[in-house]
Write an enzyme that holds these catalytic residues in place. Structure first.
Site: not given
Ligand code: CAA
Length: 258
Positions: A66, A109, A112, A132
């Site tokens: 998400a 998400g 999921e 999360e």
């Molecule tokens: N939401 C918003 N933006 C996101 C995102 C997310 N879930 N995941 C990645 N992005 C964005 C980053 O902010 C980044 O944007 P900018 O270029 O503007 O900074 C872009 O996508 C590329 O990401 P990274 O630079 O972080 O890429 P990376 O290769 O270094 O890392 C990754 C990849 C490990 C997947 C890392 O992006 C990450 O940890 N993302 C978040 C994963 C996460 O925590 N997901 C759970 C979200 S909460 C949820 O989903 C609740 C639920 O149950 C429904």
């Protein structure tokens, strides 16, 4: 049906290909993506010419979760009153089979969403996880229940409490995915499986999906009864007569989705 901003839709014969298309944000699932996915799959369910769909992601991710930036400022009452994520229940209730072709990150998400689909075909480069906990929250799009049903409590707790990422091989061993294929062949394989499924009769595909989905929710006696009623109901279709006649006549069936 094709005028979307965050997804793309293509129809290939009886197969729909839907691609999450916010690659710069690793296809993070914001409210607009949810609205468009829900709208697209409702249209697919209504479209008599489409039997099955493939859902994939553009770029490096299936979906990295998400949208954290959209969620960060929200209060409890914002989330509760709006019932944030409720749209995904409508996607999960899609009636025609959906194959998730997981091309990269399927986190939070994103994992999921893949689990809401009926088959998960994963690239050997795919990564799964429920991270999360690292954000001070928990799964919120059905992960705690769907993951636990898919892999059991021991593995689900491992993923949900540590937030660690697993590769496709570990996901396969856990029983989270249907198949793992070489990255470069992912879409071809997913579309191939979709075409194979699309060769069958839509009423029987929908009944098969419905009974397996209900199997996760019902006690065995009720599930067996539910299956039997749907099975019996298919004897009201021309395609049941055709399928069984074709077998006896040693020829390929010609289904009419009726
Ligand atoms: N939401 C918003 N933006 C996101 C995102 C997310 N879930 N995941 C990645 N992005 C964005 C980053 O902010 C980044 O944007 P900018 O270029 O503007 O900074 C872009 O996508 C590329 O990401 P990274 O630079 O972080 O890429 P990376 O290769 O270094 O890392 C990754 C990849 C490990 C997947 C890392 O992006 C990450 O940890 N993302 C978040 C994963 C996460 O925590 N997901 C759970 C979200 S909460 C949820 O989903 C609740 C639920 O149950 C429904």
């Amino acid at each position: 049906m094709t005028d979307y901003k965050t997804i793309t839709f293509e129809q290939k014969g009886r197969v729909a290909l839907v691609t999450l298309n916010r690659p710069d944000a690793l296809n993070a699932l914001n409210a607009e993506v949810m609205r468009e996915v829900v709208d697209c799959f409702a249209a697919i369910d209504r479209n008599k010419d489409i039997a099955v769909s493939v859902l994939t992601g553009a770029g490096r991710a299936f979906a990295a979760g998400a949208d954290i930036k959209e969620m960060q400022p929200q209060s409890f009452s914002d989330m509760y009153v709006e019932d944030y994520f409720a749209g995904w229940d409508r996607f999960a209730a899609s009636r025609k089979p959906v194959i998730a072709a997981v091309n990269g990150f399927a986190l939070g998400g994103g994992c999921e969403l893949a689990m809401m689909c009926d088959l998960i075909i994963a690239s050997d480069k795919a990564k799964f996880g429920q991270p999360e906990i690292k954000l001070g929250v928990t799964p919120g799009m059905g992960g705690s229940i769907r993951l636990t049903k898919a892999v059991g409590k021991a593995k689900a707790m491992d993923l949900v409490l540590t937030g660690r990422m697993i590769d496709a091989d570990e996901a396969d061993k856990m029983g989270l995915v249907s198949r793992v294929v070489p990255h470069d062949t992912l879409l071809e394989t997913a579309l191939g499986v979709a075409n194979e499924i699309a060769g069958f009769s839509i009423p029987s595909l929908m009944a098969a999906k419905e009974m397996v989905a209900r199997a996760l929710e019902l006690p065995i006696t009720e599930g067996v009864k539910f299956e039997r009623r749907l099975f019996q109901g298919l004897f009201g279709t021309a395609d049941q007569k055709e399928g069984m006649s074709a077998f006896s006549e040693k020829r390929a069936p010609v289904f009419r989705d009726a």
